[in-house]
Motif scaffolding. Structure first.
Motif, PDB file in Angstrom:
ATOM      1  N   HIS A 112     -58.577 108.557 137.933  1.00  0.00           N
ATOM      2  CA  HIS A 112     -59.619 109.399 137.354  1.00  0.00           C
ATOM      3  C   HIS A 112     -59.068 110.208 136.178  1.00  0.00           C
ATOM      4  O   HIS A 112     -59.662 110.237 135.086  1.00  0.00           O
ATOM      5  N   MET A 113     -57.930 110.849 136.373  1.00  0.00           N
ATOM      6  CA  MET A 113     -57.341 111.692 135.344  1.00  0.00           C
ATOM      7  C   MET A 113     -56.823 110.873 134.163  1.00  0.00           C
ATOM      8  O   MET A 113     -56.942 111.289 133.000  1.00  0.00           O
ATOM      9  N   LEU A 114     -56.231 109.715 134.453  1.00  0.00           N
ATOM     10  CA  LEU A 114     -55.712 108.875 133.374  1.00  0.00           C
ATOM     11  C   LEU A 114     -56.842 108.348 132.497  1.00  0.00           C
ATOM     12  O   LEU A 114     -56.687 108.246 131.273  1.00  0.00           O
ATOM     13  N   LEU A 115     -57.979 108.008 133.097  1.00  0.00           N
ATOM     14  CA  LEU A 115     -59.128 107.584 132.299  1.00  0.00           C
ATOM     15  C   LEU A 115     -59.619 108.721 131.409  1.00  0.00           C
ATOM     16  O   LEU A 115     -60.039 108.494 130.272  1.00  0.00           O
ATOM     17  N   THR A 116     -59.555 109.947 131.911  1.00  0.00           N
ATOM     18  CA  THR A 116     -59.942 111.118 131.114  1.00  0.00           C
ATOM     19  C   THR A 116     -58.987 111.322 129.953  1.00  0.00           C
ATOM     20  O   THR A 116     -59.405 111.575 128.815  1.00  0.00           O
ATOM     21  N   VAL A 117     -57.691 111.192 130.228  1.00  0.00           N
ATOM     22  CA  VAL A 117     -56.676 111.339 129.179  1.00  0.00           C
ATOM     23  C   VAL A 117     -56.828 110.229 128.135  1.00  0.00           C
ATOM     24  O   VAL A 117     -56.706 110.470 126.926  1.00  0.00           O
ATOM     25  N   MET A 118     -57.115 109.007 128.587  1.00  0.00           N
ATOM     26  CA  MET A 118     -57.318 107.903 127.652  1.00  0.00           C
ATOM     27  C   MET A 118     -58.560 108.142 126.791  1.00  0.00           C
ATOM     28  O   MET A 118     -58.596 107.755 125.613  1.00  0.00           O
ATOM     29  N   GLY A 119     -59.583 108.770 127.389  1.00  0.00           N
ATOM     30  CA  GLY A 119     -60.765 109.136 126.619  1.00  0.00           C
ATOM     31  C   GLY A 119     -60.428 110.138 125.530  1.00  0.00           C
ATOM     32  O   GLY A 119     -60.925 110.044 124.395  1.00  0.00           O
ATOM     33  N   TYR A 120     -59.552 111.104 125.853  1.00  0.00           N
ATOM     34  CA  TYR A 120     -59.106 112.084 124.847  1.00  0.00           C
ATOM     35  C   TYR A 120     -58.320 111.394 123.745  1.00  0.00           C
ATOM     36  O   TYR A 120     -58.485 111.717 122.559  1.00  0.00           O
TER      37      TYR A 120
END
Length: 310
Positions: A112-120
């Motif tokens: 979940h967090m890695l997908l958020t970071v990749m979105g950033y």
């Protein structure tokens, strides 16, 4: 229904997909093949990124860590399920249940967090391309990775502390093929009001805010892409984030089905199928989505295959 004190509960019973003996070999082969495809597919992504210097960028750095988290996430539940099918025993110890739940939450939240970071990362690359090399430098990328894993550890330990507060159980059968937190909490005879409040707060902190950021970032990304005058430029810009957007939709789509399914669906089997989609199908499809939709990854995988065969 008989109530068990916590001190006397040494094991739980998991639910199987089918009680039909003739279906067990089919289920065993199906889940084993899916697990092997998941592990090998994500392992190929990690090897391709690490072996190709052209992919030593923040985007692929996070992708390789996402693949590692996917392997670990699937490995927390599927091997146990495969063993249960082969041995016809669905028993898990109390300590084993809490351990499985902890790792499931840790790696699930890491995804979940890695997908958020990749979105950033995609947000900076498309909306602020000139500042991208300065903002997304190696040190900051490692920092974002560490924050992702620390937040995941915090989420896992909060759930663990809630589970350890349970004082008695009204049932020892968990209505899923693994120790899923909400199903485990449903087995308790303790007052769940405080637990439910805590769970909703956790969902807001660790779920709502990252999802909101992903929605905002892709709103800005799409707005920036639409301002590009040439169709070729728009296609090139969208192709850099199309794979990530596909994975985000798949991940959050199945997550929402699982989350609301626990509250709406009265059928444990339906909930188990939704959980299977979330745990097995999504990590299995991630490598294919990136390899099929990403030219750089495609090239790196072909180069890796040539190196192995030669």
């Amino acid at each position: 229904m008989e109530t068990h004190n916590l001190t006397s509960v040494s094991e739980f019973h998991l639910l199987g997909f089918s009680e039909d003996p003739e279906l067990q070999p089919i289920l065993f082969g199906l889940f084993l093949s899916m697990y092997l495809v998941t592990v090998l597919g994500n392992l190929l992504v990690i090897l391709a990124v690490s072996s190709d210097s052209h992919l030593h960028t923040p985007m692929y750095f996070f992708l390789s860590n996402l693949s590692l988290a996917d392997i670990c996430f699937t490995s927390t539940t599927v091997p146990k399920m495969i063993v249960d099918i082969s041995t016809q025993s669905r028993v898990i110890s109390y300590v084993g249940c809490l351990t499985q739940m902890s790792f499931y939450l840790f790696f699930g939240c890491a995804d979940h967090m890695l997908l958020t970071v990749m979105g950033y990362d995609r947000f900076v690359a498309i909306c602020n391309p000139l500042h991208y090399p300065v903002i997304m430098n190696a040190s900051f990328s490692v920092f974002l990775l560490l924050v992702s894993f620390l937040v995941s550890l915090l989420d896992s330990q909060i759930h663990n502390m809630i589970a350890l507060q349970l004082t008695c159980f009204k049932d020892v059968e968990i209505a899923n093929f693994f120790c899923e937190p909400s199903q485990l909490f449903n087995c308790t005879c303790s007052d769940l009001f405080a637990t439910n409040i805590s769970m909703y707060l956790i969902a807001v902190i660790f779920g709502f805010f990252p999802i909101s950021w992903n929605l905002y970032s892709y709103y800005k990304i799409v707005s920036s892409i639409l301002k590009i005058p040439s169709s070729g430029g728009r296609y090139k810009a969208f192709s850099t984030c199309g794979s990530h957007l596909s994975i985000v939709c798949l991940f959050y789509g199945t997550s929402i089905v699982v989350y609301f399914g626990s509250a709406v669906s009265q059928s444990p089997r339906n909930y188990m199928v939704a959980s299977l989609m979330y745990i097995v199908v999504t990590p299995t499809l991630n490598p294919f989505i990136y390899s099929l939709r990403n030219r750089d990854m495609n090239t790196a995988l072909k180069r890796l295959c040539r190196t192995v065969y030669n």
